[in-house]
Design a protein around this motif. Structure first.
Motif, PDB file in Angstrom:
ATOM      1  N   GLN A 194      28.472   2.654 -33.660  1.00 37.43           N
ATOM      2  CA  GLN A 194      28.451   1.504 -34.550  1.00 37.43           C
ATOM      3  C   GLN A 194      27.264   1.624 -35.495  1.00 37.43           C
ATOM      4  OE1 GLN A 194      27.141   1.542 -31.616  1.00 37.43           O
ATOM      5  NE2 GLN A 194      25.376   0.187 -31.501  1.00 37.43           N
ATOM      6  N   GLY A 195      27.378   1.045 -36.666  1.00 40.36           N
ATOM      7  CA  GLY A 195      26.265   1.065 -37.606  1.00 40.36           C
ATOM      8  C   GLY A 195      25.900   2.469 -38.033  1.00 40.36           C
ATOM      9  N   ALA A 196      24.593   2.719 -38.145  1.00 41.44           N
ATOM     10  CA  ALA A 196      24.112   4.006 -38.638  1.00 41.44           C
ATOM     11  C   ALA A 196      24.053   5.042 -37.523  1.00 41.44           C
ATOM     12  CB  ALA A 196      22.728   3.836 -39.252  1.00 41.44           C
ATOM     13  N   ALA A 197      24.492   6.248 -37.855  1.00 35.64           N
ATOM     14  CA  ALA A 197      24.333   7.415 -36.985  1.00 35.64           C
ATOM     15  C   ALA A 197      23.760   8.514 -37.871  1.00 35.64           C
ATOM     16  CB  ALA A 197      25.658   7.832 -36.372  1.00 35.64           C
ATOM     17  N   TYR A 198      22.455   8.684 -37.808  1.00 38.34           N
ATOM     18  CA  TYR A 198      21.759   9.598 -38.712  1.00 38.34           C
ATOM     19  C   TYR A 198      21.137  10.753 -37.930  1.00 38.34           C
ATOM     20  CZ  TYR A 198      22.025   6.631 -42.908  1.00 38.34           C
ATOM     21  OH  TYR A 198      22.470   5.921 -44.001  1.00 38.34           O
ATOM     22  N   GLY A 199      20.977  11.881 -38.611  1.00 40.05           N
ATOM     23  CA  GLY A 199      20.277  13.013 -38.031  1.00 40.05           C
ATOM     24  C   GLY A 199      20.890  13.466 -36.719  1.00 40.05           C
ATOM     25  N   GLY A 200      20.068  13.514 -35.675  1.00 42.56           N
ATOM     26  CA  GLY A 200      20.523  13.983 -34.375  1.00 42.56           C
ATOM     27  C   GLY A 200      21.668  13.184 -33.802  1.00 42.56           C
ATOM     28  N   ALA A 201      21.817  11.939 -34.219  1.00 41.79           N
ATOM     29  CA  ALA A 201      22.924  11.113 -33.724  1.00 41.79           C
ATOM     30  C   ALA A 201      24.276  11.677 -34.147  1.00 41.79           C
ATOM     31  CB  ALA A 201      22.774   9.682 -34.218  1.00 41.79           C
ATOM     32  N   VAL A 202      24.327  12.321 -35.310  1.00 44.11           N
ATOM     33  CA  VAL A 202      25.570  12.976 -35.729  1.00 44.11           C
ATOM     34  C   VAL A 202      25.893  14.101 -34.755  1.00 44.11           C
ATOM     35  CG1 VAL A 202      26.766  14.134 -37.629  1.00 44.11           C
ATOM     36  CG2 VAL A 202      25.039  12.401 -38.127  1.00 44.11           C
ATOM     37  N   GLY A 203      24.856  14.788 -34.286  1.00 44.39           N
ATOM     38  CA  GLY A 203      25.056  15.830 -33.288  1.00 44.39           C
ATOM     39  C   GLY A 203      25.605  15.279 -31.986  1.00 44.39           C
ATOM     40  N   LEU A 204      25.088  14.141 -31.533  1.00 48.61           N
ATOM     41  CA  LEU A 204      25.601  13.528 -30.311  1.00 48.61           C
ATOM     42  C   LEU A 204      27.087  13.230 -30.439  1.00 48.61           C
ATOM     43  CD1 LEU A 204      22.814  10.956 -29.319  1.00 48.61           C
ATOM     44  CD2 LEU A 204      23.246  13.202 -28.321  1.00 48.61           C
ATOM     45  N   ALA A 205      27.473  12.651 -31.568  1.00 48.23           N
ATOM     46  CA  ALA A 205      28.887  12.347 -31.777  1.00 48.23           C
ATOM     47  C   ALA A 205      29.726  13.621 -31.770  1.00 48.23           C
ATOM     48  CB  ALA A 205      29.072  11.589 -33.095  1.00 48.23           C
ATOM     49  N   ALA A 206      29.241  14.654 -32.438  1.00 47.44           N
ATOM     50  CA  ALA A 206      29.996  15.906 -32.541  1.00 47.44           C
ATOM     51  C   ALA A 206      30.154  16.592 -31.192  1.00 47.44           C
ATOM     52  CB  ALA A 206      29.316  16.848 -33.532  1.00 47.44           C
ATOM     53  N   CYS A 207      29.248  16.334 -30.264  1.00 46.08           N
ATOM     54  CA  CYS A 207      29.315  16.957 -28.941  1.00 46.08           C
ATOM     55  C   CYS A 207      30.285  16.248 -28.006  1.00 46.08           C
ATOM     56  CB  CYS A 207      27.928  16.990 -28.306  1.00 46.08           C
ATOM     57  SG  CYS A 207      26.813  18.190 -29.062  1.00 46.08           S
ATOM     58  N   CYS A 208      30.736  15.047 -28.364  1.00 49.83           N
ATOM     59  CA  CYS A 208      31.649  14.295 -27.512  1.00 49.83           C
ATOM     60  C   CYS A 208      33.102  14.662 -27.819  1.00 49.83           C
ATOM     61  CB  CYS A 208      31.440  12.797 -27.689  1.00 49.83           C
ATOM     62  SG  CYS A 208      29.889  12.192 -26.967  1.00 49.83           S
ATOM     63  N   ASP A 209      33.955  14.549 -26.821  1.00 48.31           N
ATOM     64  CA  ASP A 209      35.359  14.921 -26.978  1.00 48.31           C
ATOM     65  C   ASP A 209      36.124  13.947 -27.866  1.00 48.31           C
ATOM     66  OD1 ASP A 209      35.100  17.113 -25.167  1.00 48.31           O
ATOM     67  OD2 ASP A 209      35.167  15.690 -23.511  1.00 48.31           O
ATOM     68  N   ILE A 210      35.783  12.672 -27.783  1.00 47.39           N
ATOM     69  CA  ILE A 210      36.456  11.633 -28.564  1.00 47.39           C
ATOM     70  C   ILE A 210      35.382  10.738 -29.163  1.00 47.39           C
ATOM     71  CG2 ILE A 210      38.056   9.665 -28.493  1.00 47.39           C
ATOM     72  CD1 ILE A 210      39.307  10.959 -25.981  1.00 47.39           C
ATOM     73  N   VAL A 211      35.531  10.379 -30.441  1.00 50.86           N
ATOM     74  CA  VAL A 211      34.605   9.465 -31.102  1.00 50.86           C
ATOM     75  C   VAL A 211      35.384   8.277 -31.644  1.00 50.86           C
ATOM     76  CG1 VAL A 211      32.908   9.165 -32.954  1.00 50.86           C
ATOM     77  CG2 VAL A 211      33.045  11.357 -31.739  1.00 50.86           C
ATOM     78  N   VAL A 212      35.017   7.089 -31.188  1.00 52.74           N
ATOM     79  CA  VAL A 212      35.572   5.847 -31.717  1.00 52.74           C
ATOM     80  C   VAL A 212      34.437   5.139 -32.444  1.00 52.74           C
ATOM     81  CG1 VAL A 212      36.730   3.673 -31.188  1.00 52.74           C
ATOM     82  CG2 VAL A 212      37.196   5.694 -29.792  1.00 52.74           C
ATOM     83  N   ALA A 213      34.635   4.823 -33.715  1.00 51.10           N
ATOM     84  CA  ALA A 213      33.566   4.251 -34.532  1.00 51.10           C
ATOM     85  C   ALA A 213      34.015   2.946 -35.153  1.00 51.10           C
ATOM     86  CB  ALA A 213      33.155   5.238 -35.624  1.00 51.10           C
ATOM     87  N   SER A 214      33.065   2.056 -35.344  1.00 49.62           N
ATOM     88  CA  SER A 214      33.372   0.788 -35.999  1.00 49.62           C
ATOM     89  C   SER A 214      33.583   1.024 -37.484  1.00 49.62           C
ATOM     90  CB  SER A 214      32.241  -0.209 -35.786  1.00 49.62           C
ATOM     91  OG  SER A 214      31.109   0.146 -36.553  1.00 49.62           O
ATOM     92  N   GLU A 215      34.282   0.102 -38.114  1.00 53.31           N
ATOM     93  CA  GLU A 215      34.601   0.258 -39.537  1.00 53.31           C
ATOM     94  C   GLU A 215      33.356   0.236 -40.415  1.00 53.31           C
ATOM     95  OE1 GLU A 215      37.254  -2.930 -40.239  1.00 53.31           O
ATOM     96  OE2 GLU A 215      35.825  -4.499 -39.679  1.00 53.31           O
ATOM     97  N   ALA A 216      32.251  -0.270 -39.895  1.00 48.59           N
ATOM     98  CA  ALA A 216      31.004  -0.296 -40.653  1.00 48.59           C
ATOM     99  C   ALA A 216      30.106   0.895 -40.343  1.00 48.59           C
ATOM    100  CB  ALA A 216      30.247  -1.592 -40.367  1.00 48.59           C
ATOM    101  N   ALA A 217      30.548   1.798 -39.481  1.00 49.28           N
ATOM    102  CA  ALA A 217      29.713   2.953 -39.127  1.00 49.28           C
ATOM    103  C   ALA A 217      29.529   3.880 -40.318  1.00 49.28           C
ATOM    104  CB  ALA A 217      30.341   3.714 -37.958  1.00 49.28           C
ATOM    105  N   ARG A 218      28.401   4.564 -40.331  1.00 46.08           N
ATOM    106  CA  ARG A 218      28.139   5.565 -41.374  1.00 46.08           C
ATOM    107  C   ARG A 218      27.308   6.685 -40.760  1.00 46.08           C
ATOM    108  NH1 ARG A 218      25.147   1.021 -42.079  1.00 46.08           N
ATOM    109  NH2 ARG A 218      22.911   1.240 -42.505  1.00 46.08           N
ATOM    110  N   PHE A 219      27.517   7.875 -41.291  1.00 50.96           N
ATOM    111  CA  PHE A 219      26.924   9.073 -40.714  1.00 50.96           C
ATOM    112  C   PHE A 219      26.178   9.833 -41.805  1.00 50.96           C
ATOM    113  CE2 PHE A 219      30.599   7.791 -38.360  1.00 50.96           C
ATOM    114  CZ  PHE A 219      30.275   8.001 -37.030  1.00 50.96           C
ATOM    115  N   CYS A 220      25.065  10.448 -41.439  1.00 52.42           N
ATOM    116  CA  CYS A 220      24.289  11.169 -42.444  1.00 52.42           C
ATOM    117  C   CYS A 220      23.462  12.277 -41.811  1.00 52.42           C
ATOM    118  CB  CYS A 220      23.360  10.203 -43.188  1.00 52.42           C
ATOM    119  SG  CYS A 220      22.415  10.972 -44.513  1.00 52.42           S
ATOM    120  N   LEU A 221      23.591  13.479 -42.361  1.00 59.35           N
ATOM    121  CA  LEU A 221      22.701  14.594 -42.030  1.00 59.35           C
ATOM    122  C   LEU A 221      21.539  14.511 -43.018  1.00 59.35           C
ATOM    123  CD1 LEU A 221      25.519  17.261 -41.638  1.00 59.35           C
ATOM    124  CD2 LEU A 221      24.187  16.234 -39.776  1.00 59.35           C
ATOM    125  N   SER A 222      20.552  13.715 -42.669  1.00 61.43           N
ATOM    126  CA  SER A 222      19.527  13.295 -43.628  1.00 61.43           C
ATOM    127  C   SER A 222      18.306  14.217 -43.689  1.00 61.43           C
ATOM    128  CB  SER A 222      19.062  11.880 -43.259  1.00 61.43           C
ATOM    129  OG  SER A 222      18.652  11.823 -41.897  1.00 61.43           O
TER     130      SER A 222
END
Length: 277
Positions: free
Chosen positions: A113-141
């Motif tokens: 939910q919300g912001a997923a920046y930097g290493g958090a994008v890596g955490l998401a990418a390492c998971c088998d399934i990602v469910v995100a809220s409509e307000a989520a945003r991702f950034c390799l900052s």
């Protein structure tokens, strides 16, 4: 069973569903060495429990408005005085975190939910399934502050492809959730009020499947991704299905199918009570 620590919480319910939760909402769940260390400890425990079949699904989430804002500012200030060796030690711990999450034997699900920046994008990418809220945003900052998404790059590039990785790693553009889904980082987008419901939908689906078959399939897919065309990989695919057919769970699954009954591994009812030990 509940284990509460300073920055991360681990709860395992009676179904074998583990919820690993980042718990630094005052700093938007930003990473530092302490949080990384705690997550590594929890993941080591979960790896062993999943191997034994005690943990069947891991849900990675966070408290507060944002999944994770990336690196903690106080940690970054301390890094200014780090030597190369100090930075190597920190980077290796982050690398271990990503590899451990990526290689957990059981299915993993990221609730973002919300912001997923930097290493958090890596955490998401390492998971088998990602469910995100409509307000989520991702950034390799990282490049905006003179750094690189180096440690997480193998996992994020695998998720979104090398061409898109070049664009987003070099521009540090923010991906809205629709873009993240189109690129393959996110599997499902949910309204904020539906996010937990959709996470539970996938948890329930994952619990319907054979734990042994899931572990074998996850390991197999990792091998196929590394070397899809080799004779060794083809032999592995044959061996996996052959061994599963004669395994206890394989025999039980086939018997349950023909008997038109639930297999023994499926939880009875919808019990989500927390077990304690």
């Amino acid at each position: 069973m509940t284990d509460t620590t300073s920055f991360a919480k681990l709860r395992i319910d009676s179904r074998g569903v583990a919820r690993l939760t980042l718990d630094k909402p005052d700093v938007h769940n930003a990473f530092d060495d302490a949080l990384i260390g705690e997550l590594n400890g929890h993941l080591d425990r979960l790896h062993d429990s999943a191997e034994r079949g005690e943990v069947r699904v891991v849900v990675l989430g966070s408290e507060g408005k944002h999944f994770s804002a990336g690196a903690d500012l106080h940690w970054m200030k301390r890094m200014v005085d780090y030597s190369v060796d100090d930075n190597l030690a920190d980077s290796r711990e982050l690398s271990r975190l990503m590899q451990r999450l990526d290689s957990l034997p059981c299915p993993t699900l990221c609730r973002a939910q919300g912001a997923a920046y930097g290493g958090a994008v890596g955490l998401a990418a390492c998971c088998d399934i990602v469910v995100a809220s409509e307000a989520a945003r991702f950034c390799l900052s990282e490049v905006k502050i003179g750094l690189s998404p180096a440690v997480i790059s193998p996992y994020v590039q695998r998720a979104i492809g090398s061409r898109q990785m070049r664009r987003f790693a070099l521009t540090a553009e923010v991906m809205d959730v629709t873009t993240a889904q189109t690129l393959g980082l996110v599997h499902e987008v949910a309204g904020s009020h539906e996010l937990d419901e959709r996470v539970e939908h996938y948890v329930a689906r994952l619990l319907e499947a054979s734990p042994r078959a899931q572990r074998a399939t996850k390991a197999l897919l990792a091998e196929v991704a590394r070397d899809p065309d080799s004779d060794a990989t083809r032999e592995t695919t044959c061996r996996v299905i052959s061994e599963l057919r004669v395994s206890d769970e394989g025999q039980e699954g086939l018997a349950a199918f023909f008997d038109k009954r639930p297999p023994a591994w499926r939880p009875a009812g919808d019990d989500d009570k927390e077990s304690r030990s």
